[in-house]
Design a protein around this motif. Sequence first.
Motif, short mmCIF file in Angstrom:
data_model
loop_
_atom_site.label_atom_id
_atom_site.label_comp_id
_atom_site.label_asym_id
_atom_site.label_seq_id
_atom_site.Cartn_x
_atom_site.Cartn_y
_atom_site.Cartn_z
N MET A 21 48.39 77.08 113.26
CA MET A 21 49.74 76.38 112.97
C MET A 21 49.21 75.23 112.00
N PRO A 22 49.56 75.35 110.63
CA PRO A 22 48.89 74.84 109.69
C PRO A 22 49.76 73.64 109.56
N TYR A 23 51.00 73.76 109.72
CA TYR A 23 52.09 72.56 109.67
C TYR A 23 51.78 71.30 110.59
N LEU A 24 50.93 71.55 111.54
CA LEU A 24 50.35 70.40 112.28
C LEU A 24 49.63 69.53 111.62
N LEU A 25 48.60 69.71 110.67
CA LEU A 25 47.92 69.07 109.86
C LEU A 25 48.92 68.18 108.84
N ARG A 26 49.94 68.99 108.35
CA ARG A 26 50.62 68.37 107.50
C ARG A 26 51.53 67.04 108.36
N ASP A 27 51.87 67.36 109.45
CA ASP A 27 52.47 66.41 110.10
C ASP A 27 51.73 65.36 110.56
N ALA A 28 50.23 65.69 110.92
CA ALA A 28 49.46 64.55 111.34
C ALA A 28 48.94 63.61 110.41
N MET A 29 48.96 64.36 109.12
CA MET A 29 48.65 63.23 107.64
C MET A 29 49.91 62.72 107.42
N GLU A 30 51.05 62.71 107.69
CA GLU A 30 52.33 62.26 107.36
C GLU A 30 52.38 61.00 108.48
N TRP A 31 52.05 61.32 109.84
CA TRP A 31 51.99 60.22 110.81
C TRP A 31 50.90 59.13 110.43
N ILE A 32 49.68 59.76 110.28
CA ILE A 32 48.65 58.69 109.88
C ILE A 32 48.79 57.90 108.72
N SER A 33 49.34 58.56 107.54
CA SER A 33 49.70 57.68 106.54
C SER A 33 51.27 56.86 106.36
N GLY A 34 51.97 57.11 107.67
CA GLY A 34 53.12 56.55 107.63
C GLY A 34 53.05 55.05 107.58
N THR A 35 51.95 54.46 108.30
CA THR A 35 51.93 52.88 108.30
C THR A 35 50.81 52.46 107.68
N ALA A 36 50.42 51.34 107.20
CA ALA A 36 49.27 50.96 106.76
C ALA A 36 48.50 50.56 107.86
N ALA A 37 48.89 50.21 109.27
CA ALA A 37 48.15 49.92 110.24
C ALA A 37 47.25 51.34 110.72
N ARG A 38 48.29 52.32 110.86
CA ARG A 38 47.50 53.50 111.40
C ARG A 38 46.38 53.91 110.20
N TRP A 39 46.86 53.60 108.97
CA TRP A 39 46.07 54.32 108.07
C TRP A 39 44.78 53.47 107.99
N ARG A 40 44.58 52.12 108.24
CA ARG A 40 43.62 51.50 108.14
C ARG A 40 42.72 51.70 109.49
N ALA A 41 43.32 52.13 110.46
CA ALA A 41 42.71 52.21 111.89
C ALA A 41 42.08 53.75 111.62
N ALA A 42 42.73 54.56 110.99
CA ALA A 42 41.96 55.81 111.03
C ALA A 42 40.78 55.72 109.82
N CYS A 43 40.79 55.15 108.99
CA CYS A 43 39.73 54.69 107.96
C CYS A 43 38.76 53.85 108.67
N VAL A 44 38.94 52.77 109.45
CA VAL A 44 38.13 52.20 110.24
C VAL A 44 37.22 53.10 111.40
N ALA A 45 37.89 54.11 112.14
CA ALA A 45 37.48 54.80 113.04
C ALA A 45 36.30 55.66 112.28
N GLY A 46 36.83 56.39 111.24
CA GLY A 46 35.77 57.39 110.38
C GLY A 46 34.54 56.56 109.79
N ILE A 47 34.71 55.25 109.54
CA ILE A 47 33.46 54.65 109.06
C ILE A 47 32.74 54.13 110.34
N VAL A 48 33.31 53.91 111.45
CA VAL A 48 32.65 53.57 112.31
C VAL A 48 32.03 54.78 112.98
#
Length: 182
Positions: free
Chosen positions: A143-170
């Motif tokens: 179901m490849p469209y789910l990755l597209r949708d997840a990327m849109e959701w994560i990049s939808g707000t600056a707070a979600r983007w920062r949270a994802a970046c911090v989670a990956g770094i941690v």
Amino acid sequence: MIYSLSLENALVLVGVLLVAGHVVAWSAEAWVKQNLKAFPRSGNAGNFLYTTAAAWFVWLVSNSDLGEFSSMRNNFLAMSAVGYVTGIVFMREFLAVRALGILALLAGEPLLEAAWMRPEGGKLFLVTLVYAWIVGGLFCVGMPYLLRDAMEWISGTAARWRAACVAGIVYGGVLLAVRATL
């Protein structure tokens, strides 16, 4: 044993890739978001990743002990070539995401093999991440469209983007810290 990746090297490799990738995503946010938005339907990325996955699979079939199926190795290699060509021709829709999923599935094996039969509890941080990649890879292929949708959701707000970046770094830092304790 096909791969000779140790647990220590696997922890460092994955930890460094997580930290570096998420630092880049955080520091070059606009550029990364732009490329992520184009990635799912990118023909060039799809062709490159699918070719990489096919080459890796052919290498595995060529070098693995197939046991009672060893006599069918040439048939498997021929079917791999047919599968590659038909995939490139008929699977144009979300090929990049599907190929990324295949690579996640292929990458899981050497990382899990590195942690196999190791008594250290810290290996579970790596194993948990790898199993998440495997499940994610299955969804990317099916179901490849789910990755597209997840990327849109994560990049939808600056707070979600920062949270994802911090989670990956941690998480990458945790893997590196686990390595330091081995």
